[in-house]
Scaffold this motif. Structure first.
Motif, short mmCIF file in Angstrom:
data_model
loop_
_atom_site.label_atom_id
_atom_site.label_comp_id
_atom_site.label_asym_id
_atom_site.label_seq_id
_atom_site.Cartn_x
_atom_site.Cartn_y
_atom_site.Cartn_z
N ASP A 169 0.91 -1.64 -0.37
CA ASP A 169 0.21 -0.03 -0.19
C ASP A 169 0.84 1.30 0.46
O ASP A 169 0.91 1.66 1.14
CB ASP A 169 -0.54 -0.26 1.24
CG ASP A 169 -1.88 1.40 1.20
OD1 ASP A 169 -2.32 1.97 0.47
OD2 ASP A 169 -2.60 1.34 2.13
N PRO A 170 1.44 1.83 -0.68
CA PRO A 170 2.30 2.70 -1.62
C PRO A 170 1.76 3.90 -0.55
O PRO A 170 2.10 4.78 -0.12
CB PRO A 170 2.41 2.91 -2.57
CG PRO A 170 1.63 1.60 -3.39
CD PRO A 170 0.88 1.41 -2.48
N ASP A 171 0.35 3.97 -0.11
CA ASP A 171 -0.76 5.50 -0.53
C ASP A 171 -0.37 5.24 1.60
O ASP A 171 -1.03 6.27 2.16
CB ASP A 171 -1.61 5.24 -0.73
CG ASP A 171 -1.55 5.54 -2.38
OD1 ASP A 171 -1.34 6.09 -2.83
OD2 ASP A 171 -2.45 4.79 -2.87
N HIS A 172 0.12 4.41 2.14
CA HIS A 172 -0.27 4.05 3.72
C HIS A 172 0.62 5.43 4.34
O HIS A 172 1.62 5.56 3.11
CB HIS A 172 0.51 2.42 3.18
CG HIS A 172 -0.26 2.76 5.37
ND1 HIS A 172 -1.70 1.82 5.47
CD2 HIS A 172 0.60 2.66 6.32
CE1 HIS A 172 -1.51 1.85 6.81
NE2 HIS A 172 0.35 2.30 7.49
N ASP A 173 0.18 5.82 5.48
CA ASP A 173 0.46 6.77 6.00
C ASP A 173 2.15 6.13 7.10
O ASP A 173 2.12 5.73 7.64
CB ASP A 173 0.13 6.63 7.48
CG ASP A 173 0.84 8.31 8.11
OD1 ASP A 173 2.27 9.18 7.55
OD2 ASP A 173 0.17 8.62 8.96
N HIS A 174 3.29 6.43 5.51
CA HIS A 174 4.35 5.54 6.36
C HIS A 174 5.20 5.96 7.57
O HIS A 174 6.05 5.54 8.08
CB HIS A 174 5.83 6.31 5.21
CG HIS A 174 5.15 6.29 3.57
ND1 HIS A 174 5.20 3.86 3.37
CD2 HIS A 174 4.88 6.23 2.49
CE1 HIS A 174 4.77 4.13 2.34
NE2 HIS A 174 4.81 5.09 1.44
N ASP A 175 4.53 7.55 7.55
CA ASP A 175 4.98 7.46 9.48
C ASP A 175 4.40 7.31 10.33
O ASP A 175 5.52 6.75 11.41
CB ASP A 175 5.05 10.07 9.81
CG ASP A 175 5.74 10.41 8.19
OD1 ASP A 175 6.57 9.89 7.98
OD2 ASP A 175 5.35 11.77 8.23
N GLU A 176 3.39 6.61 10.48
CA GLU A 176 2.84 5.81 11.12
C GLU A 176 3.71 4.30 11.15
O GLU A 176 4.06 4.09 12.41
CB GLU A 176 1.59 5.38 11.03
CG GLU A 176 1.36 4.61 11.80
CD GLU A 176 -0.62 4.14 11.67
OE1 GLU A 176 -0.49 3.87 12.67
OE2 GLU A 176 -0.80 5.16 10.66
N VAL A 177 4.26 3.87 10.01
CA VAL A 177 5.03 2.81 9.78
C VAL A 177 6.27 2.49 10.63
O VAL A 177 6.56 1.95 11.11
CB VAL A 177 4.65 2.14 8.09
CG1 VAL A 177 5.96 1.33 8.08
CG2 VAL A 177 3.46 1.77 7.98
N LEU A 178 6.87 3.68 10.19
CA LEU A 178 8.04 4.62 10.49
C LEU A 178 8.27 4.00 12.01
O LEU A 178 9.27 3.81 13.26
CB LEU A 178 8.90 5.56 9.88
CG LEU A 178 9.22 5.32 8.29
CD1 LEU A 178 9.69 6.63 7.95
CD2 LEU A 178 10.48 4.55 8.78
N GLY A 179 6.90 4.85 12.71
CA GLY A 179 7.23 5.14 14.08
C GLY A 179 7.34 3.40 14.61
O GLY A 179 7.61 3.20 15.89
N ARG A 180 6.14 2.60 14.56
CA ARG A 180 5.67 1.71 14.63
C ARG A 180 7.29 0.92 15.05
O ARG A 180 7.63 0.23 15.92
CB ARG A 180 4.15 0.70 14.12
CG ARG A 180 3.45 1.62 14.16
CD ARG A 180 1.44 0.85 13.97
NE ARG A 180 1.91 -0.86 14.77
CZ ARG A 180 1.07 -1.59 13.83
NH1 ARG A 180 0.05 -1.05 13.45
NH2 ARG A 180 1.25 -2.23 14.49
#
Length: 369
Positions: A169-180
């Motif tokens: 999902d390229p449109d996913h919030d990458h900041d949230e993924v990076l935080g997790r």
């Protein structure tokens, strides 16, 4: 190790018994000759009414009988010695069987030698105790390896899932993924560092110096005060200077882990933690007690096992990696101390750590040197 085959111990003992009995028989005959036959005249004495045999006659009559008696004693000694040696060495055979079974990996086998206390029963009981300790240690190591694998696999699996979601999902919030990902990675690093500390303390590879437990307790309280305030837990420190010899970093880690554990596993509101130190001639003592839920005896016995996190092994924002008390136990053992866990009457836990006092530890080192 390959050894050349020699005589069995049973045969050696039988031959020893036979040799001893033959020597004893020969000495008896020598005594008879030396103290009796030498007083008999060499030639026979005869008269009209009596006849007295001489020494030559007695020797000629006695030697064949004595030779047959010695041969019988030799046969009796060999057979009897073989039988007695077998009876005496039977416990050793059982110990040998148990040793080979243990070498093959069967640590559950026990000798259980019966009878009164002697050298063989003491050896068998000591061997059974050693096997029991080895079995418990191996089982603990297996549980530790399984738990460590599980704990390390969890953050890796979460990271893999987050990366797969981000890739699909390229449109996913990458900041949230990076935080997790950062949070999961930090937990994996924390677990790895805890495992390294546990390994280092078990091998005793650390430098030592004088450490005051009261100062360490105050530093730990200051460090964890924000966490305690966030969770509504009051921290109190009391006591006197208590000096020991050890690693400042490891003793600080010990105190911090105990205090962290006391804060996290506490009442949801209005909880408290008390740190006290005292010093005696032979020991420096640190006591950490906290309020909390009632702890059963069954749970109390497992709290120092690795990856044990209380009643439900539940995770929270500060649940840790489950190695806190395991690390404390390892650090205490590495410093030659003792740790005692006790459930408080009103709920919660009391942990008492006793380390050798600075003077006592130095004296013991000089004695060992």
């Amino acid at each position: 190790m390959t050894r050349q085959r020699g005589l069995s111990v049973r045969l050696k003992l039988a031959l020893s018994y036979a040799a001893f009995l033959m020597i004893a028989g020969a000495l008896l005959l020598a005594v008879v000759y030396a103290f009796l036959l030498r007083y008999v005249p060499a030639e026979a004495m005869a008269s009209e009414w009596t006849f007295f045999p001489g020494r030559t006659d007695l020797v000629r009559a006695f030697v064949p009988a004595a030779a047959w008696a010695l041969l019988f004693l030799l046969f009796f000694a060999l057979v009897g010695g073989w039988f007695l040696a077998g009876r005496m060495l039977a416990p050793l055979s059982r110990i040998t069987v148990a040793t080979r079974a243990a070498a093959a990996g069967s640590l559950s086998h026990r000798i259980r030698l019966t009878g009164k206390s002697d050298e063989f029963t003491e050896l068998a009981d000591s061997f059974d105790a050693m096997l029991a300790q080895l079995e418990a240690h191996v089982a603990q190591q297996q549980r530790f390896a399984a738990n460590a694998s599980h704990e390390l696999r969890t953050p890796l699996a979460i990271s893999q899932t987050l990366l797969d979601v981000a890739r699909k999902d390229p449109d996913h919030d990458h900041d949230e993924v990076l935080g997790r990902l950062h949070s999961v990675n930090a937990r994996a690093i924390e677990l790895t560092e805890a495992l390294l500390v546990l390994s280092r303390t078990e091998h005793g590879t650390f430098a030592t110096e004088r450490v005051d437990l009261s100062l360490v307790a105050e530093e730990a309280a200051e460090t964890l005060l924000p966490l305690a305030e966030k969770r509504g837990v009051a921290i109190d420190t009391a006591g006197e200077a208590a000096t020991t010899i050890g690693s400042p970093a490891l003793i600080s880690l010990l105190t911090t882990n105990l205090l962290h554990n006391a804060i996290v596993h506490n009442l949801s509101h209005g909880g408290s933690v008390l740190l006290t130190t005292n010093s005696k001639a032979d020991a420096a003592t640190l006591v950490v007690e906290n309020t909390g839920s009632q702890i059963s005896e069954a749970l109390l016995a497992t709290l120092t096992e690795p990856f044990q996190r209380g009643e439900q092994r539940a995770r929270s924002d500060h649940a840790g990696v489950g190695l806190g008390l395991a690390i404390v136990k390892s650090v205490v053992k590495a410093h030659g101390g003792t740790m005692q866990l006790a459930a408080r009457d009103g709920g919660g836990l009391r942990v008492t750590v006793r380390l050798p006092a600075a003077g006592q530890r130095g004296a013991s080192r000089r004695e060992s040197a």
